[in-house]
Motif scaffolding. Structure first.
Motif, PDB file in Angstrom:
ATOM      1  N   SER A  70      32.393  42.745  37.517  1.00  0.00           N
ATOM      2  CA  SER A  70      32.285  42.237  38.886  1.00  0.00           C
ATOM      3  C   SER A  70      33.501  41.371  39.205  1.00  0.00           C
ATOM      4  O   SER A  70      33.829  40.461  38.446  1.00  0.00           O
ATOM      5  N   LEU A  71      34.146  41.666  40.332  1.00  0.00           N
ATOM      6  CA  LEU A  71      35.380  40.967  40.690  1.00  0.00           C
ATOM      7  C   LEU A  71      35.170  39.988  41.850  1.00  0.00           C
ATOM      8  O   LEU A  71      34.531  40.339  42.851  1.00  0.00           O
ATOM      9  N   ASN A  72      35.729  38.798  41.693  1.00  0.00           N
ATOM     10  CA  ASN A  72      35.835  37.809  42.782  1.00  0.00           C
ATOM     11  C   ASN A  72      34.495  37.509  43.460  1.00  0.00           C
ATOM     12  O   ASN A  72      33.638  36.887  42.849  1.00  0.00           O
ATOM     13  N   SER A  73      34.275  37.972  44.687  1.00  0.00           N
ATOM     14  CA  SER A  73      33.022  37.616  45.368  1.00  0.00           C
ATOM     15  C   SER A  73      31.848  38.432  44.849  1.00  0.00           C
ATOM     16  O   SER A  73      30.699  38.155  45.186  1.00  0.00           O
ATOM     17  N   CYS A  74      32.103  39.447  44.022  1.00  0.00           N
ATOM     18  CA  CYS A  74      30.992  40.186  43.397  1.00  0.00           C
ATOM     19  C   CYS A  74      30.504  39.362  42.203  1.00  0.00           C
ATOM     20  O   CYS A  74      31.262  39.076  41.274  1.00  0.00           O
ATOM     21  N   LEU A  75      29.241  38.954  42.268  1.00  0.00           N
ATOM     22  CA  LEU A  75      28.676  38.052  41.255  1.00  0.00           C
ATOM     23  C   LEU A  75      28.190  38.814  40.029  1.00  0.00           C
ATOM     24  O   LEU A  75      28.480  38.437  38.891  1.00  0.00           O
TER      25      LEU A  75
END
Ligand code: MF3
Ligand code: CO
Length: 257
Positions: A70-75
């Motif tokens: 999961s990248l950045n705003s993906c939790l």
């Protein structure tokens, strides 16, 4: 019902935990700008299967890949993709469940990719700190709420939030067992901890608002306000006098507190 594991079962979980810890050691230097999350997932799968382990997330309720990336705003629950290529400043979360002989271990890590702003490092530090403050509450006779409150307080002290709908959990021969372990709670409430319980403690942090939504792929959980997010998780056993983290260092090296 919370399933109590025998010392033999905990030894088996510690074996999968050691495999998962060695997988994370192997992956760390591969997390650099230019690499796709699918490549990381495929390398992880090869590493584990070559050692006799199984990637438990693949096929779990139809989940399509071997790890969550999961990248950045993906939790959480980001599906690895050849199109998701790491770049400087990214905050990557890996969340992986492996098993040996049917006994599972679950752990998540957050990584600052390449050169990152301070806000990335601070969020990752808070996630790890929340885990340790939570886990240090674990001992027979303590309440699960003691752990939950310690996590929540740590996160709030940084000014971050925790999701309401996604929690830690018991783990064993099933990925998700009782009890469910929110990252918020009240000391002195909830189930009483007993020797032989095995728990996946997993602080999930949102930089701003706690509101999340699920992506169109049906899996990825992202911050609604597009803020950054971090995640840190280990599988932990309750021992006679404290706890043992099963997914950190090689089997036999950790000590109960
Ligand atoms: N590892 C996650 C957890 O901590 C579960 C991932 S969902 C899956 O509970 F579908 F990817 F397996
Ligand atoms: Co988990």
């Amino acid at each position: 019902m919370i399933i109590i594991k025998s010392p033999r079962e905990i030894a088996l979980m510690a074996k999968s935990g050691a495999l998962l810890a060695s997988l994370y050691d192997y992956l760390r230097p591969l997390i650099v700008p230019g690499v796709s999350t699918l490549e990381l997932s495929q390398k992880a799968e090869k590493f584990v299967t070559e050692r006799g382990g199984k990637m438990e997330e693949k096929g779990y309720y139809g989940y399509p890949e071997a790890v969550c990336a999961s990248l950045n705003s993906c939790l959480i629950h980001g599906i690895p993709s050849s199109k998701a290529i790491l770049k400087d400043g990214d905050l990557l979360k890996l969340d992986i469940v492996v098993s040996l002989d049917g006994y599972m271990a679950d752990a998540a890590r957050s990584y600052a990719v390449g050169i990152c702003p301070e806000r990335v490092h601070r969020l990752i530090k808070a996630a790890e700190e929340a885990f340790y403050n939570g886990v240090s509450q674990i001992a027979p006779g303590k309440h699960l709420g003691d752990v939950e409150e310690a996590i929540e307080k740590t996160v709030k002290a940084y000014g971050y939030s925790v999701p309401r709908d996604y929690t830690g959990h018991g783990i064993g021969t099933n990925m998700h067992e009782d009890p469910y372990i929110p990252n918020y709670g009240k000391a002195g409430t909830g189930p009483i901890l007993k020797e032989g319980m095995t728990l996946a403690i997993e602080p999930m942090l949102l930089e701003h608002s706690a509101a999340t939504r699920v992506l169109g792929d049906g899996w990825g959980v992202v911050a609604k306000d597009k803020g950054l997010t971090a995640h840190y998780e280990n599988t932990v056993a309750v021992t006679s006098n404290g706890y043992r983290i099963l997914t950190l260092v090689e089997e036999g090296k950790e000590e109960a507190n």
